[in-house]
Design a protein around this motif. Structure first.
Motif, PDB file in Angstrom:
ATOM      1  N   VAL A  71       1.022  -1.196   0.072  1.00  0.00           N
ATOM      2  CA  VAL A  71       0.149  -0.061   0.042  1.00  0.00           C
ATOM      3  C   VAL A  71       0.898   1.418   0.176  1.00  0.00           C
ATOM      4  O   VAL A  71       1.715   1.348   0.720  1.00  0.00           O
ATOM      5  CB  VAL A  71      -0.945   0.012   1.371  1.00  0.00           C
ATOM      6  N   SER A  72       0.831   2.303  -0.980  1.00  0.00           N
ATOM      7  CA  SER A  72       1.443   3.494  -1.132  1.00  0.00           C
ATOM      8  C   SER A  72       0.555   4.724  -0.776  1.00  0.00           C
ATOM      9  O   SER A  72      -0.482   4.723  -1.291  1.00  0.00           O
ATOM     10  CB  SER A  72       2.158   3.419  -2.439  1.00  0.00           C
ATOM     11  N   PHE A  73       1.302   5.652  -0.062  1.00  0.00           N
ATOM     12  CA  PHE A  73       0.557   6.664   0.088  1.00  0.00           C
ATOM     13  C   PHE A  73       1.294   7.971  -0.579  1.00  0.00           C
ATOM     14  O   PHE A  73       2.423   8.026  -0.422  1.00  0.00           O
ATOM     15  CB  PHE A  73       0.482   7.139   1.728  1.00  0.00           C
ATOM     16  N   VAL A  78      -4.463   6.963  -1.800  1.00  0.00           N
ATOM     17  CA  VAL A  78      -3.897   5.662  -1.069  1.00  0.00           C
ATOM     18  C   VAL A  78      -4.074   4.635  -2.075  1.00  0.00           C
ATOM     19  O   VAL A  78      -5.065   4.145  -2.563  1.00  0.00           O
ATOM     20  CB  VAL A  78      -4.750   5.247   0.274  1.00  0.00           C
ATOM     21  N   ALA A  84       0.541   0.312  -6.008  1.00  0.00           N
ATOM     22  CA  ALA A  84       1.475   0.749  -4.979  1.00  0.00           C
ATOM     23  C   ALA A  84       2.876   0.179  -5.389  1.00  0.00           C
ATOM     24  O   ALA A  84       3.981   0.987  -5.125  1.00  0.00           O
ATOM     25  CB  ALA A  84       1.038   0.001  -3.599  1.00  0.00           C
ATOM     26  N   ASN A  94       7.097   5.759   1.944  1.00  0.00           N
ATOM     27  CA  ASN A  94       5.587   5.806   1.942  1.00  0.00           C
ATOM     28  C   ASN A  94       4.771   4.573   1.379  1.00  0.00           C
ATOM     29  O   ASN A  94       3.685   4.520   1.232  1.00  0.00           O
ATOM     30  CB  ASN A  94       4.892   7.162   1.478  1.00  0.00           C
ATOM     31  N   THR A  95       5.681   3.546   1.170  1.00  0.00           N
ATOM     32  CA  THR A  95       5.135   2.199   0.395  1.00  0.00           C
ATOM     33  C   THR A  95       5.375   0.900   1.495  1.00  0.00           C
ATOM     34  O   THR A  95       6.459   0.817   1.604  1.00  0.00           O
ATOM     35  CB  THR A  95       5.547   2.223  -0.799  1.00  0.00           C
ATOM     36  N   ILE A 134       3.751   7.642   8.054  1.00  0.00           N
ATOM     37  CA  ILE A 134       3.731   8.062   6.764  1.00  0.00           C
ATOM     38  C   ILE A 134       4.025   9.443   6.517  1.00  0.00           C
ATOM     39  O   ILE A 134       3.505  10.267   7.506  1.00  0.00           O
ATOM     40  CB  ILE A 134       2.393   7.825   6.096  1.00  0.00           C
ATOM     41  N   THR A 136       3.415  12.488   4.062  1.00  0.00           N
ATOM     42  CA  THR A 136       3.226  13.103   2.447  1.00  0.00           C
ATOM     43  C   THR A 136       2.898  14.522   2.821  1.00  0.00           C
ATOM     44  O   THR A 136       3.820  15.074   3.152  1.00  0.00           O
ATOM     45  CB  THR A 136       1.719  12.489   1.998  1.00  0.00           C
ATOM     46  N   ILE A 147      -3.369  -1.347   7.001  1.00  0.00           N
ATOM     47  CA  ILE A 147      -2.865  -1.560   5.698  1.00  0.00           C
ATOM     48  C   ILE A 147      -3.469  -3.038   4.990  1.00  0.00           C
ATOM     49  O   ILE A 147      -3.836  -2.954   3.717  1.00  0.00           O
ATOM     50  CB  ILE A 147      -1.177  -1.875   5.760  1.00  0.00           C
ATOM     51  N   ARG A 150      -6.805  -1.914   3.305  1.00  0.00           N
ATOM     52  CA  ARG A 150      -6.786  -1.358   2.022  1.00  0.00           C
ATOM     53  C   ARG A 150      -6.676  -2.428   0.869  1.00  0.00           C
ATOM     54  O   ARG A 150      -7.255  -2.481   0.237  1.00  0.00           O
ATOM     55  CB  ARG A 150      -5.713  -0.475   1.836  1.00  0.00           C
TER      56      ARG A 150
END
Length: 442
Positions: A71-73, A78, A84, A94-95, A134, A136, A147, A150
């Motif tokens: 999962v990547s933000f 997301v 991701a 962030n992944t 995370i 961002t 996680i 998602r």
């Protein structure tokens, strides 16, 4: 009285006839319960189709039947799965991947620090629980179950799009060694994805169901599960349709990623020797890693493959060579044979037998007493690994099911059972073994 009995018999016959005709000529109902395999490296979703009794593993828009457990933000979204992974090299901090290793576990601070050292993203300790930090457009922490949610939400949406119905119920698999807390947190992840979990089933039991072992007379089943990041070996005892886990062992730092890494190290050194400059650009490393992963997969079917990768080599981050001339793009080519791949990984392959021997010893069995050897996980496709197992036991392992999809196939069968789908199957009944502990090698 006889007239009443005759009438009841006629009604029952009519109901059976109506049911039969319905099965033959009416479209079967859509499955409403999905089976979920939330794997450490990849995850999949499957359904059991009423009427035909077929299991279907649902593919994404690109036709892929499993998605990476990543999962990547970003500042605006997301992303889960393949999307991701595509961002992993440019957005490593962030992944998040391997979240399953952390879900529901209580960590001592030094243990969590040691575990987190291997990842590019930041793992923090919150009262013994692992969380991922995370950053961002603002900084925040997310839990392993978030996680997982998602990924489960993405698979739920894949199933809904494919089936055209709303999905709210599921069966999910977990490793056999998961304790009650880890199982509850896995269920919590599913709940966050809007799913009600009807049953949690052990991965080895699900794999055995995929091979149809819940319907045949076998007693001792050895399940070797070798995926991208972990090795799990389970010894199951089955009697009267009930599965009992007799012993477990494994290595949570051994899997397909390690085999790929050995090949990546080899090819990276070849690049340095051939061009006199080490790999430094993230884009170059990413391209070579992708080529190595593809080569590893192709070597399961072919005796040799050729890697061709365009590179833009830089000298210590500069676009110029020591002589001051601009370095033109180069094409790296190398022939990789299966023998070379096996040689690079020989010591890692040999490690697979240690937990196999352990579960036999702890289960008080000789290797001749094992009725079926079941292979699970994509890395069990590697010919050398299959040969290693067959040589040790003196017989071939059962390879009738796609090892990547064995667990999700079994979970989908169990989902069909929980949904009351026709044709009826024998349910997997697991006898809990609360005194059982997994022996881990590293």
């Amino acid at each position: 009285m006889s007239g009443e009995i005759s009438m009841i018999g006629s009604v029952i016959l009519a109901l059976f006839l109506a049911g039969y005709l319905g099965q033959q000529y009416l479209p079967p109902p859509k499955p409403k319960v999905i089976g979920l395999d939330l794997g450490t490296t990849f995850c999949s979703v499957g359904v059991f189709h009423p009427g035909s009794g077929e299991v279907e593993v649902i593919a994404d828009e690109e036709g892929r039947k499993s998605i990476p457990s990543a999962v990547s933000f970003t500042n605006t979204a997301v992303l889960a799965g393949h999307e991701a992974v595509d961002l992993a090299d440019n957005n490593p901090q962030n992944t998040v991947y391997d979240a399953k290793r952390f879900i529901g576990k209580i960590f001592e601070p030094e243990v969590l620090e040691q575990e987190s050292a291997r990842y590019p993203f930041k793992v923090i300790n919150k009262n013994g629980n692992a969380e991922f930090l995370i950053s961002t457009n603002h900084t925040f922490a997310v839990s392993p179950e978030f996680i997982g949610s998602r990924l489960l939400l993405k698979m739920r949406k894949m199933a809904e799009r494919h089936l055209g119905v709303l999905i709210q119920k599921a069966v999910i698999s977990v490793p056999a060694e998961f304790d009650e807390r880890q199982r509850n947190y896995t269920v919590k992840a599913a709940n966050l994805a809007g799913l009600e979990i009807l049953r949690v089933i052990n991965e080895p039991t699900a794999a055995a169901m995929a091979y149809g072992l819940h319907k045949v007379d076998v007693f001792n089943v050895l399940v070797v599960d070798l995926g991208g990041g972990t090795l799990d070996v389970s010894l199951l005892n089955k009697q009267g349709g009930m599965f009992f886990t007799r012993a477990m062992a494994g290595n949570n730092k051994l899997g397909g990623q390690d085999f790929s890494q050995r090949l990546l190290q080899y090819t990276t050194e070849r690049v340095r020797q051939e061009f006199g400059i080490p790999l430094t650009l993230k884009e170059d490393i990413h391209r070579l890693r992708q080529a190595v992963e593809a080569a590893k997969l192709n070597l399961t079917l072919q005796p040799s493959v050729t890697i061709r990768v365009p590179l833009h080599l830089h000298n210590h981050g500069s676009s110029e060579t020591p002589e001051g001339a601009t370095l033109a793009p180069v094409l790296f080519q190398a022939v990789i044979t299966r023998e070379l791949f096996e040689e690079l990984n020989d010591d890692l392959f040999q490690k697979i037998l240690a937990p196999v021997k352990t579960v036999l010893a702890e289960g008080h069995l000789e290797k001749e007493d094992v009725d079926e050897i079941v292979l699970v996980g994509g890395s069990t496709r590697i010919p050398r690994i299959r040969r290693l197992i067959s040589e040790y036991f003196g017989k071939e392992p059962n390879t009738s099911v796609d090892p990547d999809l064995a667990v999700v196939t079994g979970v989908a069968i169990q989902a069909g059972i929980m949904g009351g789908s026709w044709p009826l199957q024998v349910s997997a009944i697991e006898i809990p073994n609360k005194h059982l502990h997994k022996t881990n090698f590293s």
